[in-house]
Design a protein around this motif. Structure first.
Motif, PDB file in Angstrom:
ATOM      1  N   UNK A   1       0.826  -1.190   0.000  1.00  0.00           N
ATOM      2  CA  UNK A   1       0.000   0.000   0.000  1.00  0.00           C
ATOM      3  C   UNK A   1       0.872   1.256   0.000  1.00  0.00           C
ATOM      4  N   UNK A   2       2.028   1.153   0.661  1.00  0.00           N
ATOM      5  CA  UNK A   2       2.991   2.244   0.679  1.00  0.00           C
ATOM      6  C   UNK A   2       4.323   1.735   0.129  1.00  0.00           C
ATOM      7  N   UNK A   3       4.945   2.533  -0.715  1.00  0.00           N
ATOM      8  CA  UNK A   3       6.112   2.074  -1.466  1.00  0.00           C
ATOM      9  C   UNK A   3       7.293   3.003  -1.216  1.00  0.00           C
ATOM     10  N   UNK A   4       8.468   2.432  -1.055  1.00  0.00           N
ATOM     11  CA  UNK A   4       9.675   3.222  -0.881  1.00  0.00           C
ATOM     12  C   UNK A   4      10.335   3.515  -2.216  1.00  0.00           C
ATOM     13  N   UNK A   5      10.757   4.769  -2.409  1.00  0.00           N
ATOM     14  CA  UNK A   5      11.562   5.129  -3.576  1.00  0.00           C
ATOM     15  C   UNK A   5      12.703   6.039  -3.115  1.00  0.00           C
ATOM     16  N   UNK A   6      13.800   5.989  -3.832  1.00  0.00           N
ATOM     17  CA  UNK A   6      14.907   6.901  -3.586  1.00  0.00           C
ATOM     18  C   UNK A   6      14.977   7.859  -4.770  1.00  0.00           C
ATOM     19  N   UNK A   7      14.510   9.102  -4.602  1.00  0.00           N
ATOM     20  CA  UNK A   7      14.545  10.063  -5.709  1.00  0.00           C
ATOM     21  C   UNK A   7      15.983  10.291  -6.173  1.00  0.00           C
ATOM     22  N   UNK A   8      16.237  10.098  -7.453  1.00  0.00           N
ATOM     23  CA  UNK A   8      17.598  10.141  -7.958  1.00  0.00           C
ATOM     24  C   UNK A   8      18.167  11.557  -7.998  1.00  0.00           C
TER      25      UNK A   8
END
Length: 226
Positions: A42-49
């Motif tokens: 439901x919640x997703x982790x991303x690392x903004x480049x």
């Protein structure tokens, strides 16, 4: 959201790639369980480049370390390292089906590794899946201090240099949060995923002999271009 696959249905590399385009990825309950679960958090982790933060101590380590970073030379060693038990984690979700699928994706040019070596010994690294302008991080490991952190920094620079738009970390951990990883809801993630899949990127655009100073410069320039 998680659903267990029907064990009689074959999951091929092509099915797996299609699942990634839908924001879904597989995990197993344990190394001994032959079944896979399809996961869509439901919640997703991303690392903004364009917002990668490299802690000062780690930046100093990058400049001074004798560890070497290699790309796509030892998929077996990286998967084995990610699957190994270690203090605080005695079991793994990487079963034989997972191993086989990502070996196949590696052969097809979609799965990639970032490896950290101390001489001839693999001491850390990560693997994930590249699909157009999206990279889906799967797992990382470290046998020496900072090895997995070094791999992540080199990955982020490589993706930024190669024109990628999305680095999916699946979940957010304290380890990832220090680099700028943020959590999105499912709808926000899908919007970014759709845009990234419309972009052509090149995982191998960055030369493999790029040194630490250049790696840090790439990430700094990405922040400046925001």
């Amino acid at each position: 959201m998680a659903s267990r696959d029907d064990i009689v249905i074959e999951i091929t590399p092509q099915v797996l790639l299609k699942a990634y385009t839908c924001g879904i990825f597989p995990m197993a309950e344990s190394a001994d369980d032959p079944a896979l679960y399809w996961i869509e958090p439901q919640h997703r982790g991303i690392l903004p480049l364009d917002e990668v933060h490299v802690p000062r101590r780690l930046a100093r380590t990058l400049r001074a370390t004798s560890l070497a970073v290699k790309i796509d030379t030892d998929i077996e060693g990286v998967i084995e390292g990610c699957a190994a038990s270690r203090p605080g984690r005695r079991s793994t979700w990487i079963n034989e089906r997972i191993r086989g699928l990502y070996r196949d994706l590696f052969s097809l040019g979609h799965c990639h590794t970032v490896e950290v070596w101390n001489g001839r010994r693999l001491v850390g690294g990560l693997y994930g899946v590249a699909l157009n302008g999206a990279f889906f991080g799967e797992s990382m490991f470290s046998y020496e201090r900072d090895a997995s952190k070094i791999a992540l920094v080199y990955l982020a620079a490589r993706l930024s240099y190669g024109g990628f738009r999305l680095l999916d970390t699946q979940f957010v951990t304290d380890h990832l949060r220090q680099f700028g990883t943020v959590e999105l809801n499912r709808e926000e993630f899908h919007r970014l995923l759709e845009k990234a899949l419309d972009v052509e990127a090149d995982f191998h655009a960055l030369p493999t002999d790029t040194d630490a100073e250049q790696i840090l410069s790439i990430l700094e320039n990405s922040r400046d271009r925001r």
